[in-house]
Design a protein around this motif. Structure first.
Motif, PDB file in Angstrom:
ATOM      1  N   ALA A 138       0.823  -1.208   0.000  1.00 23.10           N
ATOM      2  CA  ALA A 138       0.000   0.000   0.000  1.00 23.10           C
ATOM      3  C   ALA A 138       0.859   1.261   0.000  1.00 23.10           C
ATOM      4  O   ALA A 138       0.539   2.251  -0.674  1.00 23.10           O
ATOM      5  N   GLU A 139       1.940   1.246   0.743  1.00 18.04           N
ATOM      6  CA  GLU A 139       2.835   2.404   0.788  1.00 18.04           C
ATOM      7  C   GLU A 139       3.633   2.539  -0.506  1.00 18.04           C
ATOM      8  O   GLU A 139       3.867   3.650  -0.991  1.00 18.04           O
ATOM      9  N   ALA A 140       4.054   1.417  -1.070  1.00 18.72           N
ATOM     10  CA  ALA A 140       4.848   1.460  -2.296  1.00 18.72           C
ATOM     11  C   ALA A 140       4.023   1.878  -3.505  1.00 18.72           C
ATOM     12  O   ALA A 140       4.557   2.444  -4.461  1.00 18.72           O
ATOM     13  N   GLU A 141       2.713   1.598  -3.456  1.00 16.71           N
ATOM     14  CA  GLU A 141       1.835   1.847  -4.609  1.00 16.71           C
ATOM     15  C   GLU A 141       0.773   2.898  -4.275  1.00 16.71           C
ATOM     16  O   GLU A 141      -0.366   2.802  -4.710  1.00 16.71           O
ATOM     17  N   LYS A 142       1.155   3.912  -3.519  1.00 15.67           N
ATOM     18  CA  LYS A 142       0.199   4.933  -3.080  1.00 15.67           C
ATOM     19  C   LYS A 142      -0.558   5.547  -4.251  1.00 15.67           C
ATOM     20  O   LYS A 142       0.022   5.912  -5.272  1.00 15.67           O
ATOM     21  N   GLY A 143      -1.868   5.659  -4.068  1.00 20.01           N
ATOM     22  CA  GLY A 143      -2.708   6.283  -5.063  1.00 20.01           C
ATOM     23  C   GLY A 143      -3.051   5.390  -6.243  1.00 20.01           C
ATOM     24  O   GLY A 143      -3.736   5.829  -7.172  1.00 20.01           O
TER      25      GLY A 143
END
Length: 213
Positions: A138-143
């Motif tokens: 989730a943090e690596a692929e924000k948005g």
């Protein structure tokens, strides 16, 4: 906001013969392949997927392989999205485990941390492992919109963790996700929110969890 599509793998050979697979690598059945194709088509037609992640076990990878072909995206594998490690019980027939271990098996299958098979993994440990992996994605692929292929026990543990439900209540409140269903979760400001669980596209391809698991 990040959208995470948690996909349970399609019907596997161990689902078919009633064995407890855990982290053993059981392939999809022909029905499971069709379920993966149905889930992939549903996702492709309803979401713009930016990345695909998966458990490194073949039943998960092969479930989203059609999605990778449709989107022309690679599949990033992560062992932290694997199913629970069932230890010495891995590969055993569930009916035999019930007959031989009775209450011990039922207690563990009911998502209690008070018993763990020899060499196995506690439900709470599975939840920590899987939630850490989901947070990394989730943090690596924000948005972005991300498909994550994983397993029934893993999705149960993830849901218990992000919904804040105590382990002992998972059996009653969190049924196993159907094969090739999609659990839609959003992530924003450090928090996960479950939106819905989708399986209608499976139609006659839908399968039930074997009894006793």
């Amino acid at each position: 906001m990040t959208t995470l599509l948690l996909i349970r793998h399609g019907f596997s050979t161990s689902n078919e013969d009633g064995t407890l697979t855990g982290q053993l690598d059981a392939p999809l059945t022909p029905l499971g392949v069709l379920q993966g194709e149905a889930a992939s088509r549903y996702i492709y037609e309803n979401y713009t997927v930016d990345a695909i992640y998966s458990s490194d076990l073949s039943r998960a990878v092969d479930t989203v392989r059609p999605l990778a072909e449709l989107t022309k995206l690679p599949i990033f594998t992560d062992p932290d999205f694997r199913e629970m490690n069932c230890g010495a019980w891995s590969g055993e027939v569930v009916a035999s485990l019930i007959e031989r271990y009775g209450d011990a098996y039922r207690e563990w299958a009911n998502a209690s941390d008070s018993f763990v098979p020899e060499g196995g993994e506690a439900w709470s440990a599975l939840a920590r492992r899987a939630l850490d992996a989901l947070l990394r994605v989730a943090e690596a692929e924000k948005g972005k919109t991300v498909a994550v292929a994983t397993h029934g026990g893993t999705i149960k543990a993830l849901r218990g963790a992000y919904l804040g439900i105590p382990v002992e209540e998972w059996r009653e409140k969190l049924p196993f996700a159907p094969n090739a269903s999609v659990t839609v979760v959003t992530y924003e400001d450090g928090a996960f929110r479950e939106e819905r669980i989708v399986e209608e596209y499976l139609g006659a391809l839908r399968t039930e969890m074997p009894k006793g698991i």
